[in-house]
Design a protein around this motif. Structure first.
Motif, short mmCIF file in Angstrom:
data_model
loop_
_atom_site.label_atom_id
_atom_site.label_comp_id
_atom_site.label_asym_id
_atom_site.label_seq_id
_atom_site.Cartn_x
_atom_site.Cartn_y
_atom_site.Cartn_z
N MET A 95 0.83 -1.21 0.00
CA MET A 95 0.00 0.00 0.00
C MET A 95 0.87 1.25 0.00
O MET A 95 1.81 1.37 0.77
N THR A 96 0.57 2.15 -0.88
CA THR A 96 1.38 3.38 -0.95
C THR A 96 0.86 4.39 0.07
O THR A 96 -0.23 4.27 0.61
N ASP A 97 1.68 5.40 0.28
CA ASP A 97 1.29 6.45 1.22
C ASP A 97 0.16 7.32 0.69
O ASP A 97 -0.46 8.09 1.42
N GLU A 98 -0.09 7.21 -0.61
CA GLU A 98 -1.08 8.12 -1.21
C GLU A 98 -2.51 7.75 -0.82
O GLU A 98 -3.41 8.56 -0.96
N PHE A 99 -2.73 6.54 -0.37
CA PHE A 99 -4.08 6.12 -0.02
C PHE A 99 -4.31 6.29 1.48
O PHE A 99 -3.37 6.26 2.27
N PRO A 100 -5.56 6.46 1.88
CA PRO A 100 -5.84 6.56 3.31
C PRO A 100 -5.33 5.31 4.04
O PRO A 100 -5.32 4.22 3.48
N ARG A 101 -4.91 5.49 5.29
CA ARG A 101 -4.31 4.38 6.04
C ARG A 101 -5.32 3.26 6.31
O ARG A 101 -4.93 2.12 6.52
N LEU B 152 -3.90 -0.21 -3.13
CA LEU B 152 -3.90 -0.64 -4.53
C LEU B 152 -4.33 -2.10 -4.63
O LEU B 152 -3.78 -2.98 -3.95
N VAL B 153 -5.30 -2.36 -5.47
CA VAL B 153 -5.77 -3.73 -5.67
C VAL B 153 -5.90 -4.00 -7.17
O VAL B 153 -6.01 -3.06 -7.97
N ALA B 154 -5.89 -5.26 -7.54
CA ALA B 154 -6.06 -5.62 -8.94
C ALA B 154 -7.06 -6.78 -9.04
O ALA B 154 -7.03 -7.69 -8.22
N PRO B 155 -7.94 -6.72 -10.02
CA PRO B 155 -8.89 -7.82 -10.20
C PRO B 155 -8.17 -9.10 -10.63
O PRO B 155 -7.12 -9.04 -11.27
N GLN B 156 -8.73 -10.21 -10.26
CA GLN B 156 -8.21 -11.52 -10.67
C GLN B 156 -9.31 -12.24 -11.44
O GLN B 156 -10.47 -11.85 -11.41
N CYS C 254 -17.12 -19.77 -18.73
CA CYS C 254 -17.35 -18.53 -18.00
C CYS C 254 -16.11 -18.08 -17.25
O CYS C 254 -15.34 -18.88 -16.73
N GLU C 255 -15.97 -16.78 -17.17
CA GLU C 255 -14.91 -16.19 -16.39
C GLU C 255 -15.55 -15.42 -15.23
O GLU C 255 -16.51 -14.67 -15.44
N ILE C 256 -15.00 -15.65 -14.04
CA ILE C 256 -15.46 -14.89 -12.88
C ILE C 256 -14.34 -13.92 -12.51
O ILE C 256 -13.19 -14.34 -12.32
N VAL C 257 -14.66 -12.65 -12.45
CA VAL C 257 -13.67 -11.65 -12.07
C VAL C 257 -13.91 -11.28 -10.61
O VAL C 257 -15.06 -11.09 -10.20
N TYR C 258 -12.82 -11.25 -9.84
CA TYR C 258 -12.99 -11.02 -8.39
C TYR C 258 -11.78 -10.28 -7.83
O TYR C 258 -10.74 -10.16 -8.48
N GLU C 259 -11.97 -9.75 -6.64
CA GLU C 259 -10.86 -9.15 -5.91
C GLU C 259 -10.80 -9.78 -4.53
O GLU C 259 -11.82 -10.27 -4.02
N THR C 260 -9.63 -9.74 -3.92
CA THR C 260 -9.50 -10.20 -2.53
C THR C 260 -8.72 -9.16 -1.75
O THR C 260 -7.87 -8.46 -2.30
N GLY D 223 -10.59 -0.48 -1.93
CA GLY D 223 -9.28 -0.11 -2.45
C GLY D 223 -9.35 0.67 -3.75
O GLY D 223 -10.43 1.14 -4.15
N TYR D 224 -8.17 0.77 -4.40
CA TYR D 224 -8.04 1.62 -5.59
C TYR D 224 -7.38 0.83 -6.70
O TYR D 224 -6.51 0.00 -6.45
N HIS D 225 -7.77 1.15 -7.93
CA HIS D 225 -7.20 0.42 -9.07
C HIS D 225 -5.93 1.04 -9.62
O HIS D 225 -5.26 0.44 -10.46
N SER D 226 -5.63 2.26 -9.22
CA SER D 226 -4.37 2.86 -9.66
C SER D 226 -3.95 3.90 -8.65
O SER D 226 -4.74 4.32 -7.79
N ASN D 227 -2.69 4.29 -8.77
CA ASN D 227 -2.16 5.24 -7.79
C ASN D 227 -2.81 6.61 -7.89
O ASN D 227 -2.87 7.36 -6.93
N ASP D 228 -3.32 6.94 -9.07
CA ASP D 228 -3.95 8.27 -9.17
C ASP D 228 -5.47 8.20 -9.20
O ASP D 228 -6.14 9.20 -9.47
N SER D 229 -6.01 7.01 -8.88
CA SER D 229 -7.46 6.91 -8.82
C SER D 229 -7.97 7.62 -7.57
O SER D 229 -7.43 7.48 -6.47
#
Lengths: 382, 382
Positions: free
Chosen positions: A1-7, A12-16, A35-41, A67-73
């Motif tokens: 986790m970067t400092d840019e996001f609230p503690r 930062l997260v990415a879908p799987q 079928c494809e299932i898209v998820y996050e954990t 969470g956030y999908h990018s550092n500038d989201s």
């Protein structure tokens, strides 16, 4: 986790992605292959796989719950208020999973995916899916993650219906069902609102019987109307009064048909921004899944009978200002659970904002969830 | 009256026309010349012109409040339940007058009329009219009929707003104001519903910025959606439940997007039949008149101050199942009348059917109107 996001964010997260090898047999009688299932954990699964919580999305929600999908989201997941380190659904203690539902947009397989049968977009050929279809797909995801019993399955609105269906469908595979701002089935009025939203979409000349993507267009007007209408039902009358009153955007009546009242401006904005991030065929499917949800139907309308096999402990939460799924509807669930001899807790939260309160931060609600989830954590050693 | 009509109907009636010679100065700052007011009358004006009752129509109502337009017509006027020989508004005792409002369709001058300035249809150039504009036009009609003081001015919903505006605008020209199922102004939620209805109409490609008649078309899809949406707000949730429940038209789910639930079938029928008898530009104007109604606005939002000049006795009636203009909204009127020291009676009718109850036959309601109107008849010697 970067400092840019609230503690207290998962950061930062990415879908799987999970490809389901087997063919899914749907309630409608049709089958879906590949079928494809898209998820996050968020958080870590513990050694005994006892600390997993499944989050079920509502109509416009997807797999991106926190969470956030990018550092500038600037825009976090849809349940960021509740999921994160130190939050009620505490990612320091729980392994939190959220998948988008079949039929969705830019996530799990849906109308914008390629139909393997003919190599074309599914579009309107995507089958009508049900809450039970979704729950079965979520169960396959859980198996792939090595989770044989969820500490909890939780959701609000259409997500709450999935949590309830989980308790019915897989009684020994969850400890708790958190059913928030839901109903045991839609009322005629609820169905009527959905029907108008659908008619707005399908009567838009750019709908092209659902094949708008092939034509390089989209029923933007219809989808905008559908979203505006939805928004009225998510907000209480008093929330609208508090937010907008009858304030005039220009301070005076202009005796024309441009935006005059602030509430008009807000609705048009909500409608316009929605069409850029949502798909019309998906909207149709989601409203149908809502209309069809009715676990008592197969039990001669006896809801307690539908609940007879439930083993999970249930937490049912409603909001006083929610007129879409009013507290009476939650009490129908509670009464049937009691009649079936099940373990249920119920909280009616004094609130102002309407149906949307389940996504928001009303302090009693947040505290209730925190306390309840603390209990679950203690129970599963998380 | 022929034998073919029910004995308690005024029977065969014909609309009459009044051309207003003077130019009307409207609230919006524009003027209307050569206006025609279309109206009907039932019963006889007595020698002292003391027995006249003015009926004010609601959004989709017109001058045809009672009786039949032809011998083979099956469809009576919109308030046939209340107006006729021996009915609460008894045409044997009262001289009953009802005119359609400016901006209306197939009645008084409106968007489908010819604009004398250029010989073309008004269409979208018809000015935005207000409840006050209507009341002033109704007053000219009363003068032309030799009525200097109405025994009562009565209406439900938007018609109730006109009755209230009459009491404010012409305090010494009415004895009683009957304000039924109304509100002192729309809520933000009410405005939001109107805005979606308007957006449905103006975003229909067949709207052509309101010049659809010139193009030989009409925004039928948009108007249908607007009407369907209106219908949800006219009916209570419990009325819909009683009427349709979740009944399936074919007895089973068909997993498609054709009509499945009875309520969908009903709404589509209501929408479709409306577009054949109503005009989209008129619908836009009527919703704006609703949005703009707010007599307190000119009095720093002090409703009692707006009522300070009222001399009429007021009867305010609300219905417990009306969620469009809920009883709370009627009580705002009552409380302000009391605060202003006015003579007001209030009845909240236990009802099931929602806003539409004001047009229907709930026995307590009919009895209340009968008793109140009997009192008026005695007072004016009718």
């Amino acid at each position: 986790m970067t400092d840019e996001f609230p503690r207290d964010s998962v950061g930062l997260v990415a879908p799987q992605r999970l490809t389901i090898e087997q063919t899914l047999a749907l309630d409608c009688g049709r089958e879906l292959s590949g079928c494809e299932i898209v998820y996050e954990t968020y958080g870590q699964l513990n050694a005994t796989a006892s600390n997993a919580i499944l989050i079920c999305p509502a109509l416009s929600g997807d797999h991106h719950a926190a969470g956030y999908h990018s550092n500038d989201s600037k825009k976090p997941g849809w349940w960021e208020n509740c999921i994160g380190p130190g939050k009620p659904i505490d990612s320091n203690r729980f392994f939190v999973v959220c998948s988008s539902n079949l039929g969705g947009y830019k996530g799990s397989t849906g109308p914008s995916s390629i139909n393997p049968a003919n190599g074309k977009l599914y579009g309107p050929d995507f089958p009508v899916v049900t809450v039970r279809d979704w729950v079965r797909a979520q169960n396959l995801l859980g198996q792939s993650l090595g989770i044989s019993k969820w500490a909890a399955v939780a959701g609000g609105s259409l997500g709450g219906m999935q949590a309830l269906q989980w308790a019915i469908e897989f009684p020994d595979q969850l400890r708790h069902a958190l059913v928030i701002a839901a109903a045991p089935k839609l009322s005629a009025q609820n169905i009527a609102f959905n029907e108008i939203a659908r008619q707005a979409i399908v009567s838009d000349p750019d709908f092209h019987e659902g094949r708008y993507e092939e034509k390089g267009t989209a029923p933007r007007r219809g989808l905008m109307l559908a979203r505006m209408l939805g928004h009225i039902t998510y907000l209480s009358d008093s929330a609208m009064r508090a937010k907008f009153g009858r304030e005039l955007r220009d301070g005076k009546l202009n005796f024309g048909f441009d935006v005059e009242f602030q509430v008009e401006s807000y609705l048009r904005y909500q409608g316009r921004s929605f069409v850029d991030r949502f798909d019309a065929n998906t909207y149709l499917l989601m409203t149908k899944a809502l209309d069809y949800f009715d676990p008592a139907r197969e039990h001669s309308d006896d809801l307690a009978a539908a609940f007879s096999g439930i083993l999970a402990r249930c937490l049912v939460v409603s909001f006083t200002s929610d007129w879409r799924f009013a507290s009476e509807r939650s009490r129908e669930i509670v009464d049937a659970l009691i009649a079936a001899g099940k373990d249920v807790s119920y909280a009616e939260i004094e609130s102002d904002l309407g149906h949307d309160d389940f996504l928001l931060t009303q302090p009693d609600y947040i505290e209730l969830l925190r306390t309840y989830l603390n209990g679950i954590a203690a129970e599963v050693g998380a």
